[in-house]
Design a protein around this motif. Structure first.
Motif, PDB file in Angstrom:
ATOM      1  N   ARG A   1       0.820  -1.217   0.000  1.00  0.00           N
ATOM      2  CA  ARG A   1       0.000   0.000   0.000  1.00  0.00           C
ATOM      3  C   ARG A   1       0.855   1.268   0.000  1.00  0.00           C
ATOM      4  NH1 ARG A   1      -3.073   1.321   5.408  1.00  0.00           N
ATOM      5  NH2 ARG A   1      -0.895   1.828   5.913  1.00  0.00           N
ATOM      6  N   ASP A   2       1.942   1.239   0.756  1.00  0.00           N
ATOM      7  CA  ASP A   2       2.669   2.479   1.041  1.00  0.00           C
ATOM      8  C   ASP A   2       3.906   2.702   0.190  1.00  0.00           C
ATOM      9  OD1 ASP A   2       0.784   2.881   2.992  1.00  0.00           O
ATOM     10  OD2 ASP A   2       2.069   2.242   4.659  1.00  0.00           O
TER      11      ASP A   2
ATOM     12  N   ASP B   1      -7.612  -0.743   0.213  1.00  0.00           N
ATOM     13  CA  ASP B   1      -6.626   0.316  -0.019  1.00  0.00           C
ATOM     14  C   ASP B   1      -5.795   0.017  -1.267  1.00  0.00           C
ATOM     15  OD1 ASP B   1      -7.473   1.651   2.246  1.00  0.00           O
ATOM     16  OD2 ASP B   1      -5.843   0.905   3.519  1.00  0.00           O
TER      17      ASP B   1
ATOM     18  N   ARG C   1      -5.572   1.906  -5.011  1.00  0.00           N
ATOM     19  CA  ARG C   1      -4.300   2.225  -5.668  1.00  0.00           C
ATOM     20  C   ARG C   1      -4.241   1.685  -7.094  1.00  0.00           C
ATOM     21  NH1 ARG C   1       1.801   1.799  -3.168  1.00  0.00           N
ATOM     22  NH2 ARG C   1       2.865   1.768  -5.173  1.00  0.00           N
TER      23      ARG C   1
END
Length: 247
Positions: free
Chosen positions: A72-73, A133, A137
């Motif tokens: 996710r990050d 999430d 993206r």
């Protein structure tokens, strides 16, 4: 400003959220590896013979969360995440809850009476939230699970056996509702009588023709939000055109 101005019409192009379940060796992991730029999160060690990108094997529930959070990050070019498999993830979830409550069985967690399974749903919602999430993206989601056979008490017909994901019923219901499609992977069989015996044999070479059931019935649980044909080959390229808004 009126909220009427925020109304959208038509289909929205979003990456799919798929759950694919079936018996061992039918080709679920191979199917997921065919998806565009796929990366696997492993909760069981079964990808050794498949050419794919994969994280190290998860040994705890926290490992799963860490890998999902990194996807996710952090910057990367992956377009699909495949979680293999849900039933082994459920074991990690139950182990995490048992450790928190100092017990050796999910049935005994937090005093018993099914409370352990309630806590497990919180863990599952955390996983599904991270997967959403990733979807935001732009990543497609493929969740793999093994199958089990369970007796279904139909209130309108005699009881019969059917295939289900090998998960606790509350987790299975949560994930089935969340997913855009629940697909049952199986081999096509020819059933015949040999004297007093009923014999089932695969149809086709190399262990038989493999297919996806996309609509539920007496034999299995399945669903989809894409108006899919009731059967498709167990091949991601055969499924992909049906997942796009213009298909």
């Amino acid at each position: 400003m009126s909220l009427l101005t925020s109304i959208h019409t038509g289909r929205t192009a979003q990456p799919p959220r798929l759950m694919v379940y079936g018996q061992e060796g039918v080709g679920k992991s191979t199917f997921a590896a065919q998806a565009p730029e796929a990366v696997f999160i492993q909760t069981e060690d079964g990808l050794g013979q498949i050419d794919c990108a994969k994280f190290p094997l998860c040994e705890t529930f926290r490992d799963v969360l860490a890998q999902l959070t990194d996807l996710r990050d952090e910057a990367h070019d992956f377009k699909t995440v495949a979680l293999d498999s849900l039933d082994w993830l459920e074991r990690l979830i139950h182990d995490d809850i048992c450790s928190a409550y100092g017990v050796n069985s999910i049935e005994k967690a937090d005093g018993g009476y099914g409370k352990g399974y309630v806590h497990a749903l919180t863990h599952w919602r955390t996983v599904l939230g991270l997967l959403d999430d990733l979807r935001a993206r732009g990543m497609a989601i493929i969740l793999l699970a093994h199958a089990k056979i369970e007796r279904f008490e139909d209130p309108e017909n005699p009881a019969y056996d059917r295939y289900l994901p090998r998960l606790h019923k509350t987790a299975s219901a949560l994930i089935t509702e969340w997913a855009d499609a629940v697909l049952f992977a199986q081999r096509r069989l020819r059933v015949s009588k040999e004297g007093q015996r009923t014999v089932a044999a695969p149809i086709g070479p190399d262990g038989g023709e493999r297919l996806l059931r996309t609509v539920g019935g007496p034999g299995c649980v399945a669903k989809n939000r894409y108006a899919l044909p009731s059967e498709l080959p167990l091949n991601f390229e055969a499924l992909l055109p049906h997942l796009t808004p213009n298909a």
